[in-house]
Design an enzyme around this catalytic site. Structure first.
Site, short mmCIF file in Angstrom:
data_model
loop_
_atom_site.label_atom_id
_atom_site.label_comp_id
_atom_site.label_asym_id
_atom_site.label_seq_id
_atom_site.Cartn_x
_atom_site.Cartn_y
_atom_site.Cartn_z
CB CYS A 177 -59.90 35.15 10.74
SG CYS A 177 -59.67 35.96 9.15
N GLY A 188 -49.06 40.60 3.32
CA GLY A 188 -49.26 39.17 3.17
C GLY A 188 -50.26 38.63 4.17
CG HIS A 189 -53.39 35.48 5.33
ND1 HIS A 189 -54.24 36.19 6.13
CD2 HIS A 189 -53.69 34.17 5.53
CE1 HIS A 189 -55.04 35.35 6.79
NE2 HIS A 189 -54.71 34.11 6.43
CG ASP A 244 -41.01 29.36 -14.65
OD1 ASP A 244 -41.95 29.31 -15.48
OD2 ASP A 244 -41.20 29.48 -13.44
CE LYS A 264 -54.93 37.45 10.04
NZ LYS A 264 -55.55 38.74 9.69
CG ASP A 292 -45.79 29.09 -7.85
OD1 ASP A 292 -46.48 28.05 -7.90
OD2 ASP A 292 -45.20 29.59 -8.82
CG ASP A 294 -44.27 31.74 -12.89
OD1 ASP A 294 -43.76 30.91 -13.65
OD2 ASP A 294 -45.05 31.43 -11.98
#
Length: 756
Positions: A414, A537-538, A625, A417, A464, A487
């Site tokens: 972490c 998110g990250h 796809d 980040k 993805d 997708d």
């Protein structure tokens, strides 16, 4: 691209791909600066070389011989390439305002965008005349005129050229030569072309010796051109030119080659300019009002050493521009540049001969064209044959001064980040979609997002994440979002929410913020277009740019589309051309043309959302796809998924498959994606001749696609309507590529045929 094992500390941005910048980019590739992120902003990928432009018009050079591939050059220089148009500067905030994308931050800036002819003062000129600059716009009009003359050679073609300087006269001679050739090849007389040259002066080329002007006038007259001296053009109409004297000449096209001017945004930005709007620079090529801004080429006027707007000066400024940019980035004083007072002009006369003009002297001979051709080709060779880079000389791999070496101080876990303040500033700059079914999203600092699922709906999940394949983080964000959402579209789901996963290169907090902002802004543009909310998110810092999304979509439980609905009699439709994997593999080896990469990016920027709607509307029973496993790999998945009903196979007509421009050439050059060998293992399920297997088109069936198209199966009687709908929606490469059949050979269910 920049290797971010060296932390980014400074942004140098170049606006425009003029001659000075092309030379500087090549030199940055040879002598990179660690910690400097280099970015080129240009609205074109191929920039014309002015020395060869008349010869290109005359047909003596091909397109690639006369153009510098900026995307390829930027790759060599380790520069980010942003294909967009600069429309202004915020000098206080040090940001470049761009067309249809977020502003771009800079620490140091250089401008080399050329000039445009002055046309606004003459009524009708802006609407009906074709300016010689910007050159790409002129060349587009020129190619269209060539096509029209070739299609209608028996018509009378009347052309006007306004401007009797070197540019106008040389254009007239070369235009006349090329069109005479087109007419002759069609069996028509040269009299089918009527050429008028208008000039307000008493003599042509007043900036050269009287002999040069007289010689060129005699040549034009001998070739049947009508020269109108002492004529001020008063107005341009769609079909005629009207002069102040009352002279009127009918014309089908009017080319505008008059005194140059600068784009209005340059002066509006606050930069000091001369009376015509060009950036005033000192001897170091720095703006006299804003020393962090450099300018070179036609867009610059040296305050103490003014020179004509000629390509020779732009070429000569390339090295001193590079050296002074480098010195300023290294906190060293810039050095003055003194341009020569006299310069040699070689003016092509459209017949593989040239006139040399030096001070008061002039000479006309064929050997001068040979000499000029050799000089021009030598100049262009340095951009076509870029030197191979070694690990010690590659951009971003040079050592960092000891007091700035941070490469071994980055944490893992972490600790890697992106900082909370940096992330917070980025989120404040973004505008995400607000959906009522998102109970907790970006607006609340909770540990997770909360979404509601309507009754009767199922939720589709997909994720993805991959390394960047383009150097522009905004465009990469768009491509990645399209890829990740695809997708959902393939399963009939409407996107609801997304979580972002981002890795940005190491840098100062300000540099990290800028990349993350550009990246998320690009992805949000795509998410917002399909009403999907970014809910969290990250983010981490790492060695290179990477991005992905975990996406959720809603689909009625009874309307889920699957891969496994193939039945004999259905027709297979593919919506996009393939070849992105091979193209970008070749691009890394500098084996592509920039325009091929442009086409690939344009394809990847096209969403599959509307295509999925078209398939559903036309009774598609199976849909997927085309991405990492390649066209044949995804087709094989569809066949396997359909085997529970009845054994089915597929017949593929290789001649009907669409390939991206340059993809076949990339495979022929030996460039394929690193994933290609694994994808090619599916070839054991295919039946075809050895001759077909040797085709590069066959190899591209295994090419992994980024943000590829959809592959769907529709009833035979719906194919024509489905294709019409797809192409009307902008999927120009949509094709029926084969059909579903009963599997006569279940172990090898795919038959591939070609007449190539």
């Amino acid at each position: 691209m920049q290797d971010s094992s060296t932390p980014v500390a400074s942004d140098l941005v170049l606006i425009g791909g003029g001659h000075s910048h092309a030379i500087a980019l090549r030199m940055f590739g040879m002598q990179p600066l660690p910690g400097v992120r280099l970015t080129l902003i240009s609205d074109v990928t191929h920039t014309p070389y002015s020395g060869m432009l008349p010869g290109y018009v005359a047909g003596f050079y091909g397109y690639d011989e006369a153009h510098i591939d900026l995307r390829r050059l930027a790759e060599f220089a380790g520069a980010q390439f942003y294909r967009t148009r600069a429309i202004g500067l915020d000098l206080e905030a040090q940001r470049i305002l761009c067309d249809r994308r977020p502003p771009v931050a800079f620490d140091w800036l250089s401008v080399d965008i050329g000039s445009t002819p002055v046309a606004a003062a003459v009524p009708g000129a802006a609407e009906h005349a074709i300016p010689i600059k910007p050159v790409p716009q002129f060349l587009g009009a020129w190619e269209q005129l060539l096509a029209e003359v070739a299609a209608q050679p028996d018509s009378l073609w009347r052309l006007a050229i306004v401007g009797g300087g070197a540019g106008g006269v040389e254009l007239a001679l070369n235009v006349q030569h090329r069109l005479h050739e087109v007419l002759q090849s069609a069996g028509q007389s040269q009299d089918r072309l009527e050429l008028h040259l208008f000039h307000r002066g008493k003599v042509l080329l007043k900036e050269h010796s009287r002999w040069v002007g007289d010689r060129l006038q005699r040549i034009l007259t001998a070739r049947g051109a009508h020269i109108h001296l002492n004529e001020d053009v008063r107005e341009i109409f769609p079909d005629k030119v009207v002069c102040a004297s009352g002279l009127t000449a009918d014309c089908d096209r009017a080319f505008w080659v008059t005194q140059a001017s600068a784009p209005a945004w340059v002066a509006a930005s606050g930069l000091a300019t001369d009376a015509r709007g060009f950036v005033l620079v000192g001897d170091t090529l720095q703006s006299v009002s804003h020393p962090r801004v450099f300018a070179a080429g036609d867009i610059a006027t040296m305050r103490d050493r003014p020179r004509p707007k000629a390509g020779v000066f732009a070429v000569r400024q390339g090295r001193p521009l590079f050296e002074n940019l480098r010195r300023c980035l290294q906190v060293r004083p810039a050095r003055p540049f003194v341009p020569q007072r006299r310069y040699l002009s070689l003016i092509g006369t459209g017949d593989r001969s040239a006139i040399a003009s030096w001070a008061g002297l002039g000479w006309h001979a064929r050997w001068l064209w040979v000499w000029k051709d050799r000089i021009d080709r030598r100049f262009m060779e340095q951009f076509e044959h870029l030197p191979a880079m070694t690990a010690s000389s590659a951009p971003g791999l040079a050592s960092v001064p000891a007091n700035a070496d941070l490469r071994h101080m980055y944490c893992a876990g972490c600790g890697s980040k992106v900082g909370s303040r940096t992330l917070g500033r980025v989120l404040q700059r973004l505008e995400a979609v607000d959906r009522p079914d998102i109970a907790i999203g970006l607006e609340a600092p909770d540990d997770a997002a909360i979404a509601r699922i309507p009754t009767g709906y199922a939720i589709a999940h997909t994720v993805d994440y991959f390394r960047s394949l383009v150097s522009d983080p905004f465009v990469f964000g768009q491509i990645a979002a399209n890829h990740c959402l695809s997708d959902l579209f393939a399963m009939g789901a409407a996107p609801q929410s997304a979580l972002a996963i981002a890795t940005v290169p190491h840098g100062t907090p300000a540099k990290t913020e800028e990349v993350l902002y550009q990246l998320l802004a690009g992805s949000l543009e795509v998410l917002s277009d399909c009403n999907a909310a970014l809910v969290g998110g990250h983010s981490t810092e790492g060695s290179e740019l990477a991005f992905g999304l975990a996406c959720n979509g809603l689909v009625p439980e009874d309307a889920v589309l699957r891969k496994g609905g193939l039945q004999a009699g259905q027709v297979l439709i593919s919506t996009k051309a393939i070849g992105t994997g091979a193209l970008f593999a070749a691009h890394l080896q500098r084996l592509t043309r920039g325009r091929w990469i442009d086409e690939a990016i344009a394809s990847m920027l096209m969403s599959n959302r509307v295509a999925a709607d078209c398939f559903r509307a036309h009774g598609a029973a199976a849909l997927t796809d085309v991405t990492g496993f390649g066209l044949l790999g995804h087709l094989h998945e569809m066949l396997r998924g359909s085997a529970t009903n009845a054994a089915v196979g597929a017949e593929i007509d290789l001649d009907c498959v669409s390939f991206l421009p340059g993809a076949i050439a990339a495979v022929r050059s030996g460039a394929t994606s690193s994933l290609h060998p694994q994808n090619a293992e599916v070839a054991r399920f295919a039946r075809c001749t050895d001759a077909v297997r040797q085709l590069p088109q066959f190899q591209l069936l295994f090419d992994p696609q980024t943000a590829g198209g959809l592959l769907g199966a529709v009833p035979g009687d719906r194919v024509s309507d489905c294709l019409d709908a797809l192409q009307a929606a902008g999927y120009d490469s949509a094709r029926a590529i084969g059909r579903v059949v009963r599997a006569d050979n279940p172990t090898r269910p795919i038959a591939i045929d070609s007449t190539i």
